[in-house]
Design a protein around this motif. Structure first.
Motif, PDB file in Angstrom:
ATOM      1  N   TYR A 305      -6.489 -35.584   9.048  1.00 19.88           N
ATOM      2  CA  TYR A 305      -5.749 -35.787  10.299  1.00 19.88           C
ATOM      3  C   TYR A 305      -4.429 -35.017  10.269  1.00 19.88           C
ATOM      4  O   TYR A 305      -4.062 -34.326  11.237  1.00 19.88           O
ATOM      5  CB  TYR A 305      -5.454 -37.278  10.504  1.00 19.88           C
ATOM      6  N   MET A 306      -3.699 -35.132   9.156  1.00 23.37           N
ATOM      7  CA  MET A 306      -2.401 -34.480   9.044  1.00 23.37           C
ATOM      8  C   MET A 306      -2.535 -32.961   9.103  1.00 23.37           C
ATOM      9  O   MET A 306      -1.785 -32.283   9.819  1.00 23.37           O
ATOM     10  CB  MET A 306      -1.721 -34.893   7.741  1.00 23.37           C
ATOM     11  N   GLN A 307      -3.509 -32.415   8.368  1.00 22.31           N
ATOM     12  CA  GLN A 307      -3.684 -30.968   8.348  1.00 22.31           C
ATOM     13  C   GLN A 307      -4.130 -30.440   9.714  1.00 22.31           C
ATOM     14  O   GLN A 307      -3.672 -29.374  10.156  1.00 22.31           O
ATOM     15  CB  GLN A 307      -4.689 -30.570   7.277  1.00 22.31           C
ATOM     16  N   ALA A 308      -5.016 -31.172  10.389  1.00 26.16           N
ATOM     17  CA  ALA A 308      -5.454 -30.746  11.718  1.00 26.16           C
ATOM     18  C   ALA A 308      -4.281 -30.712  12.690  1.00 26.16           C
ATOM     19  O   ALA A 308      -4.152 -29.785  13.513  1.00 26.16           O
ATOM     20  CB  ALA A 308      -6.544 -31.683  12.232  1.00 26.16           C
ATOM     21  N   TYR A 309      -3.409 -31.706  12.569  1.00 25.52           N
ATOM     22  CA  TYR A 309      -2.222 -31.749  13.438  1.00 25.52           C
ATOM     23  C   TYR A 309      -1.314 -30.564  13.134  1.00 25.52           C
ATOM     24  O   TYR A 309      -0.828 -29.882  14.052  1.00 25.52           O
ATOM     25  CB  TYR A 309      -1.481 -33.069  13.219  1.00 25.52           C
ATOM     26  N   LYS A 310      -1.085 -30.286  11.844  1.00 30.18           N
ATOM     27  CA  LYS A 310      -0.201 -29.183  11.466  1.00 30.18           C
ATOM     28  C   LYS A 310      -0.769 -27.836  11.908  1.00 30.18           C
ATOM     29  O   LYS A 310      -0.032 -26.912  12.242  1.00 30.18           O
ATOM     30  CB  LYS A 310       0.003 -29.194   9.948  1.00 30.18           C
ATOM     31  N   MET A 311      -2.128 -27.758  11.903  1.00 35.13           N
ATOM     32  CA  MET A 311      -2.769 -26.503  12.307  1.00 35.13           C
ATOM     33  C   MET A 311      -2.899 -26.383  13.820  1.00 35.13           C
ATOM     34  O   MET A 311      -3.271 -25.322  14.337  1.00 35.13           O
ATOM     35  CB  MET A 311      -4.162 -26.420  11.673  1.00 35.13           C
ATOM     36  N   GLY A 312      -2.611 -27.464  14.537  1.00 31.28           N
ATOM     37  CA  GLY A 312      -2.757 -27.450  15.992  1.00 31.28           C
ATOM     38  C   GLY A 312      -4.202 -27.350  16.439  1.00 31.28           C
ATOM     39  O   GLY A 312      -4.498 -26.838  17.518  1.00 31.28           O
ATOM     40  N   LYS A 313      -5.116 -27.869  15.602  1.00 30.04           N
ATOM     41  CA  LYS A 313      -6.559 -27.773  15.875  1.00 30.04           C
ATOM     42  C   LYS A 313      -7.082 -29.100  16.407  1.00 30.04           C
ATOM     43  O   LYS A 313      -6.894 -30.146  15.799  1.00 30.04           O
ATOM     44  CB  LYS A 313      -7.295 -27.422  14.573  1.00 30.04           C
ATOM     45  N   GLN A 314      -7.716 -29.043  17.563  1.00 34.79           N
ATOM     46  CA  GLN A 314      -8.348 -30.225  18.141  1.00 34.79           C
ATOM     47  C   GLN A 314      -9.738 -30.391  17.539  1.00 34.79           C
ATOM     48  O   GLN A 314     -10.648 -29.634  17.837  1.00 34.79           O
ATOM     49  CB  GLN A 314      -8.447 -30.080  19.671  1.00 34.79           C
TER      50      GLN A 314
END
Length: 621
Positions: A305-314
């Motif tokens: 979840y954290m990495q997806a948020y940091k990457m801006g990936k939905q």
């Protein structure tokens, strides 16, 4: 050579191949067989011991690793709580020789205690935690753990769970590597091996964080985390350790049932900590839906979840947070199948509809109780009788319990214990109850091995503060519940190693129990226990009853014989008091009288002591 071994034995053989010098631990299911198997081998140059508790075991192993030797410490999840104070200190300081901490978790609570996820300790400690899937991988990753520990200069966890620690497979076992006979005197470095000041501690903390980052690099360089990319913007599965096997089984069975799983991407992790940052980022970029399969806590899921948020990936993430999986219990292929079908947005094939995912759904419920002839049965019969002699009702007397066979006093017909918390907690809990001025005498029960493990400090505390309570030590001479391992009070045996047997009578006297407040009784004479209980309830201060008789299983193995017990059928009135009072599984019902099963009865004679009409007779010793 090819050999069929369990996951625990694979740990042992992997450590031997790595040239382990010292192995220490405390028995606890599901981890016990590592040391048990090593103690059966002839291992010149390697020292193996059952330590008094996990903290001591870890400190023994850590000392060897600080000196430059390779060392292994073993425990179950609850033991990690006991040793953590020292473990975090060594994590900060680092070590010279390879130091591996093997811990076995128990999702599904097969072996009792809390359903603890020890990966949280790895996160808190910034320590690598390797998680093998299979028996073969356990062997390989154990060897790698020692190498990794020495490359980063710090301790490394290897974590199994009940399913893979107890599973068996035929694997290739290599010849043992002998450790060096001795090590030179280590370099004196107080800045590394003490915590004397904030500057030292913060420097060590920086070093610890750097070691974890180095471990991530080494695992990535060796490409140990297995990734397979399928359809772009499709479904991906991230699994770790034991769930790697469940995932592969689930995918294979779904494919056979006609579900198209060929385009699914997968990332099979061999370590939960450190996180496989690059490969997890690749999975996030490549997939539109990610299913995270990890038992107990969602540590990897939260990182995704954290990495997806940091990457801006939905990306749609399925796991514990959305309710796809639970934070309790062990997983299996059926649980994985359901998650995979949800991720694919297809129905679960009908051929799997009747599969029961929860192991408890497939089990026959049965009460747990003492073995036939168990001396603890006589102790609890005596406590009950003693309360009656004192004019008290069982339900009105608070008795704390402790870990081990002792806790079976919670079961019928006794149902006499109120609490079970942690190793050695029965005595301090009883002290707290005493401080609360509850309208009840206070009694604490504890086994001999548990007393040596963590009970002595509680007894010292109670004696120091002159608490009005009774302590009952049920001394059967062994660490019985986990498989008859030795403890400091065990007689010399044929097991590997020599030790000095400690006499519990002298130990408790040394801890402050006076002669007049110490009662040594034989639980096979339950009325002697009853008399001691009654006298203790009439005195002030800390009183201690040592109820002493060897475990019935071990006595039978050593060919100890007791005088015969026989039933006189014509006298039996079928009142069943022998059953209701003792609960002994060796007593059965015949047509006109009770009967004793000769295959299980050890002639302890407790049933004869409670028969109101003399229908059970025990011959004189």
């Amino acid at each position: 050579m090819k050999k069929t071994v369990s996951g625990n034995e694979a740990i042992a053989y992997g450590a031997l191949r790595a040239g382990v010098k010292v192995v220490s631990g405390y028995p606890g299911t599901p981890s016990t067989e590592v040391i048990s198997s090593l103690l059966k081998m002839d291992l010149p140059g390697t020292y193996v011991e059952w330590s008094t508790n996990e903290k001591t075991a870890f400190e023994v192993a850590a000392g060897a690793a600080l000196a430059g030797s390779r060392a292994l410490c073993t425990m179950k999840m609850s033991g990690l709580n006991v040793c953590y104070d020292s473990l975090i200190g060594i994590a900060y300081s680092g070590c010279k020789g390879g130091l591996v901490v093997y811990v076995a978790d128990d999702p599904g609570v097969t072996a009792g205690m809390c359903e603890q996820d020890t990966r949280g300790f790895a996160l808190m400690s910034d320590m690598p935690m390797l998680e093998p899937c299979s028996v073969a991988e356990t062997y390989e990753l154990t060897k790698f753990a020692f190498e990794l520990s020495e490359q980063i200069g710090g301790p490394v966890f290897v974590r199994l769970v009940t399913n893979n620690s107890q599973s068996h497979a035929c694997i290739e076992i290599e010849e043992r590597i002998l450790p060096p006979e001795s090590q030179p005197l280590p370099v004196r470095d107080t800045a590394k091996f003490t915590k004397a000041g904030a500057a030292i501690c913060m420097t060590q903390h920086r070093d610890l964080i750097a070691r974890l980052a180095k471990a991530e690099e080494i695992i990535a360089q060796q490409d140990r985390n297995r990734m397979r990319l399928g359809k772009k913007d499709g479904v991906g599965i991230i699994s770790v350790g034991i769930t790697n096997g469940y995932q592969n089984e689930a995918l294979e069975s779904l494919s056979e049932a006609g579900v198209n799983v060929s385009e699914i991407s997968s990332l099979e992790l061999i370590a939960s900590i450190p996180f496989a940052k690059e490969k997890i980022e690749t999975m996030i970029s490549h997939c539109s839906t990610l299913l995270i399969a990890e038992e107990l806590e969602g540590h990897i899921e939260k990182y995704v979840y954290m990495q997806a948020y940091k990457m801006g990936k939905q990306v749609k993430i399925l796991g514990k947070e959305d309710g796809t999986y639970e934070r309790i219990g062990e997983y299996d292929a059926q649980i994985l199948r359901k998650g995979i079908c949800k991720a694919l947005d297809v129905a679960l094939p009908e051929c799997f509809a009747d599969f029961k995912a929860a192991p408890e759904d497939n089990c026959t419920k049965r009460p747990i109780g003492f073995c036939a002839g168990c001396p603890h049965r006589g102790t609890y019969m005596g406590i009950e009788a003693g309360l009656k002699k004192a004019g008290l009702k069982k339900k009105d007397v608070l008795i704390t319990g402790d870990i081990g066979c002792t806790i079976l006093g919670i079961s019928p017909p006794f149902e006499i214990l109120w609490t079970e918390l942690a190793m050695g907690a029965s005595i301090p809990l009883a002290q707290g109850f005493a401080y609360s001025n509850i309208p009840s005498p206070i009694i604490a029960t504890i086994g001999d091995s548990t007393f040596f493990h963590a009970g002595m400090t509680g007894l010292v505390n109670a004696v120091q503060h002159h608490i009005n309570m009774t302590v009952v030590i049920l001394d059967n001479g062994w660490t019985a519940m986990t498989g008859m391992q030795v403890n400091p009070g065990t007689v010399q045996s044929c097991q590997m190693g020599e030790w000095q047997q400690l006499d519990l009578i002298q130990v408790v006297k040394g801890l402050g129990i006076s002669e007049e407040n110490l009662y040594v009784v034989d639980p096979y004479d339950h009325l002697s226990v009853a008399d001691a209980v009654k006298e203790c309830l009439e005195k002030d201060g800390v009183k201690l009853i040592l109820s002493r008789r060897e475990c019935a299983i071990q006595a039978a193995r050593r060919k100890v014989k007791y005088s015969p017990v026989k039933v006189i059928p014509e006298k039996c009135i079928m009142c069943r008091k022998c059953i209701h009072v003792s609960g002994c599984p060796a007593i059965t019902l015949g047509e006109n009288s009770i009967a004793l099963d000769p295959s299980t009865c050890n002639n302890c004679g407790l049933c004869a002591q409670v028969c109101p009409v003399g229908a059970i007779e025990k011959q004189a010793e």
